[in-house]
Write a protein that holds these residues in place. Sequence first.
Motif, PDB file in Angstrom:
ATOM      1  N   VAL A   1      -5.173  10.513   1.085  1.00  0.00           N
ATOM      2  CA  VAL A   1      -4.501   9.608   0.155  1.00  0.00           C
ATOM      3  C   VAL A   1      -3.214  10.218  -0.380  1.00  0.00           C
ATOM      4  CG1 VAL A   1      -4.710   8.420  -2.070  1.00  0.00           C
ATOM      5  CG2 VAL A   1      -6.634   8.418  -0.476  1.00  0.00           C
ATOM      6  N   GLU A   2      -3.234  11.507  -0.695  1.00  0.00           N
ATOM      7  CA  GLU A   2      -2.051  12.144  -1.288  1.00  0.00           C
ATOM      8  C   GLU A   2      -0.872  12.244  -0.320  1.00  0.00           C
ATOM      9  OE1 GLU A   2      -4.917  15.202   0.236  1.00  0.00           O
ATOM     10  OE2 GLU A   2      -5.123  13.608  -1.227  1.00  0.00           O
TER      11      GLU A   2
ATOM     12  N   GLU B   1     -14.851   4.745  -4.475  1.00  0.00           N
ATOM     13  CA  GLU B   1     -14.167   6.003  -4.784  1.00  0.00           C
ATOM     14  C   GLU B   1     -12.822   6.077  -4.057  1.00  0.00           C
ATOM     15  OE1 GLU B   1     -17.196   8.764  -3.566  1.00  0.00           O
ATOM     16  OE2 GLU B   1     -18.114   8.798  -5.565  1.00  0.00           O
ATOM     17  N   ARG B   2     -12.797   5.684  -2.778  1.00  0.00           N
ATOM     18  CA  ARG B   2     -11.554   5.684  -2.004  1.00  0.00           C
ATOM     19  C   ARG B   2     -10.569   4.701  -2.631  1.00  0.00           C
ATOM     20  NH1 ARG B   2      -8.886   8.643   2.092  1.00  0.00           N
ATOM     21  NH2 ARG B   2      -7.674   7.222   3.355  1.00  0.00           N
TER      22      ARG B   2
ATOM     23  N   GLN C   1      -8.900   6.185  -5.652  1.00  0.00           N
ATOM     24  CA  GLN C   1      -7.869   7.149  -5.265  1.00  0.00           C
ATOM     25  C   GLN C   1      -6.606   6.433  -4.776  1.00  0.00           C
ATOM     26  OE1 GLN C   1      -9.883   9.389  -2.235  1.00  0.00           O
ATOM     27  NE2 GLN C   1     -10.896  10.747  -3.694  1.00  0.00           N
TER      28      GLN C   1
ATOM     29  N   LYS D   1      -4.703   4.912  -7.712  1.00  0.00           N
ATOM     30  CA  LYS D   1      -3.993   5.961  -8.440  1.00  0.00           C
ATOM     31  C   LYS D   1      -2.723   6.361  -7.680  1.00  0.00           C
ATOM     32  CE  LYS D   1      -4.641  10.556 -10.409  1.00  0.00           C
ATOM     33  NZ  LYS D   1      -5.561  11.681 -10.587  1.00  0.00           N
ATOM     34  N   ARG D   2      -2.810   6.470  -6.358  1.00  0.00           N
ATOM     35  CA  ARG D   2      -1.648   6.822  -5.538  1.00  0.00           C
ATOM     36  C   ARG D   2      -0.566   5.757  -5.666  1.00  0.00           C
ATOM     37  NH1 ARG D   2       1.295  10.887  -3.381  1.00  0.00           N
ATOM     38  NH2 ARG D   2       2.289  10.252  -1.451  1.00  0.00           N
TER      39      ARG D   2
END
Length: 80
Positions: free
Chosen positions: A6-7, A40-41, A44, A47-48
């Motif tokens: 994700v990051e 959960e994914r 994330q 948030k990204r």
Amino acid sequence: MSETPVEEMSFEQAMTELEKVVGMLERGDVALEESITLYERGAQLKKRCEQKLKDAEEKVALITLDSDGNPVGTKPVEGL
């Protein structure tokens, strides 16, 4: 779903995958454990997307305009 961390995703990549995750969760045709992993994914990815939008807004806010209102440059944002 993508194997990309994700990051490392662009805003567009994260948004596309987030839409897929939401679609899968809304359909409700996944097992409980998979639903938890998807949630959960999705958190994330959300948030990204929020961080990438914040970064873009900060860059746009720092564009310097000349007397005619035309952009003449930007100031770097600390931490970007």
